[in-house]
Design a protein around this motif. Sequence first.
Motif, short mmCIF file in Angstrom:
data_model
loop_
_atom_site.label_atom_id
_atom_site.label_comp_id
_atom_site.label_asym_id
_atom_site.label_seq_id
_atom_site.Cartn_x
_atom_site.Cartn_y
_atom_site.Cartn_z
N THR A 1 -12.75 2.47 6.15
CA THR A 1 -11.84 1.98 5.19
C THR A 1 -12.31 2.21 3.90
OG1 THR A 1 -10.97 0.58 6.41
CG2 THR A 1 -10.22 0.04 4.17
N MET A 2 -13.99 2.24 3.80
CA MET A 2 -14.22 2.31 2.59
C MET A 2 -14.78 3.96 1.95
SD MET A 2 -14.01 0.88 -1.12
CE MET A 2 -14.19 1.76 -1.60
N SER A 54 1.15 -1.44 0.39
CA SER A 54 -0.36 -0.20 0.06
C SER A 54 0.77 1.33 0.14
CB SER A 54 -1.13 0.05 0.81
OG SER A 54 -1.97 -0.91 1.58
N HIS A 100 -2.91 -10.68 -2.75
CA HIS A 100 -4.25 -11.27 -2.90
C HIS A 100 -4.78 -12.40 -3.30
CE1 HIS A 100 -8.49 -9.77 -3.80
NE2 HIS A 100 -8.25 -10.75 -3.35
N THR A 143 -12.01 -1.93 -7.37
CA THR A 143 -11.72 -2.76 -7.36
C THR A 143 -11.78 -3.49 -6.27
OG1 THR A 143 -9.93 -3.28 -8.80
CG2 THR A 143 -9.95 -4.61 -6.90
N ALA A 144 -11.45 -1.84 -5.04
CA ALA A 144 -11.82 -1.95 -3.62
C ALA A 144 -12.84 -2.47 -2.79
CB ALA A 144 -10.78 0.11 -3.11
N VAL A 175 -10.35 2.12 -7.05
CA VAL A 175 -11.13 2.33 -6.14
C VAL A 175 -12.99 1.00 -5.89
CG1 VAL A 175 -12.38 3.60 -4.93
CG2 VAL A 175 -10.50 4.71 -5.34
N TYR A 183 -5.51 -1.36 -2.38
CA TYR A 183 -6.79 -1.06 -3.62
C TYR A 183 -6.57 0.11 -3.80
CZ TYR A 183 -6.15 -5.78 -5.34
OH TYR A 183 -5.82 -7.23 -5.70
N SER A 184 -7.61 0.73 -2.87
CA SER A 184 -7.49 2.30 -2.77
C SER A 184 -6.47 3.44 -3.24
CB SER A 184 -8.73 2.58 -1.65
OG SER A 184 -7.67 2.69 -0.85
N ALA A 203 -11.36 5.65 1.67
CA ALA A 203 -11.37 5.54 0.62
C ALA A 203 -11.66 6.80 -0.40
CB ALA A 203 -11.17 3.66 0.13
N VAL A 246 -9.07 -3.72 1.06
CA VAL A 246 -9.41 -2.63 0.87
C VAL A 246 -8.26 -1.22 0.71
CG1 VAL A 246 -11.10 -0.54 1.01
CG2 VAL A 246 -11.56 -3.27 0.92
#
Length: 463
Positions: free
Chosen positions: A382-383, A321, A333, A364-365, A362, A356-357, A386, A353
């Motif tokens: 988290t999302m 990350s 992954h 994919t996250a 984003v 990917y972000s 993101a 998550v």
Amino acid sequence: MSSPRCAVSLPTAATTTNGGGGGRRKAQPPLASQVKRLCKQGRLEHARRLLLEVLPRPPPMLLCNALLIAYVARALPEEALRLYTLLNHAARPPVRSDHYTYSSALTACARSRRLRLGRSVHAHLLRRARSLPDTTVLRNSLLNLYASCAQYRAARVDVVRRLFDAMPKRNVVSWNTLFGWYVKTGRPQEALELFVRMLEDGFRPSPVSFVNIFPATLANDPCWPFLLYGLLVKHGVEYINDLFVVSSAIDMFSELGDVQSARRVFDRAAKKNTEVWNTMITGSVQNGQFSEAIDLFSQILGSREVPLDVVTFLSALTAASQSQDISLGQQLHGYLIKGMHGTLPVIIGNALVVMYSRCGNVQTAFDLFNRLPEKDIVSWNTMVTAFVQNDFDLEGLLLVYEMQKSGFASDSVTLTAVLSAASNTGDLQIGKQAHGYLIRHGIEGEGLESYLIDIVGSLKRQS
């Protein structure tokens, strides 16, 4: 009359070796021996039934202690405390506890953080003090109870120090507990002074001594880590190769930002377990040495001797990350899906998550977030974060509403993201709502107020 029934097979007299009536008979071991054997084998429930249901009342104190010690040794403090309570309060006639009983009960209270019950055991012990030997082991158990559970307040009596000062005899365990307590309560300088005093009093430090004192070096003279590690090396190979000590030394140097010294400690260790590898990888990540962390992960990945755990993958995902290495993240992954048969722990899902972000993917996250079989507040935050960090402010705000509909209450992390989105979009109404929410719920977070100032400032500029 038949024998009492028990989970342990207890033939009434003897067993035959050939199944015939005239064969040689092999006598069963005495019940006391069976209890001891079951404790050694870890069959503690069977040992408990045999102790309480078959043996005469009250059961022998020696066997009760053996079971108590076995519960504590196998990290079952609640079971130990249940047995202690039964023996001392419910049994008729009650068992006459000795210093081993109290030591085991106090250790169980410390490990389960049951200070109130520990004080009750302490009071019971004081009432019987004259009939019990005053042993260092028992005093250390008391010291450990209060060091593990008590709260330190500068204006009040330090109960741990008071107990230590009252000890007629001390050993290295006593000293380890004391300066470990000083480190835990934010008094590193005093902890180091106590460590020196222990050496001056002629006590040889144990590996645990170094594990307990290493964290005290973080807020003191930068020479201390090297002095302590040099003393450790002086004590010989046994200390250098103690895996707990190795891991603690790596963590000490990593926290100080000295990754090179941490790596020298790591390389010097003759053996390395998962914790040692994890500590070195995590230390590299924390100090921005992402390529070194990834290299270490690649080495452990190819090893069959060291099993990987959740912490290993979390550190590797953090490295991917922070370095925005999407290729490595995708490989991790895939490896996780294959190794865990598609079912990822929540903490790993959250880390993916984030990965990917931060790599800018984003969509994919979000797809991964939606597929998580279980979500916690960290997953939602988290999302949401993101989305906001990648300029999808509206999507982030909509997801907050979905989070609240799912039964999760907003916290400081959620509101930071909401206020950031409101600031980005210049939406003063959302900013006011979020501000009111954090005031009503007493939520505090660094920088929350600045977002409202940004919102008002952006509106003034627009007008």
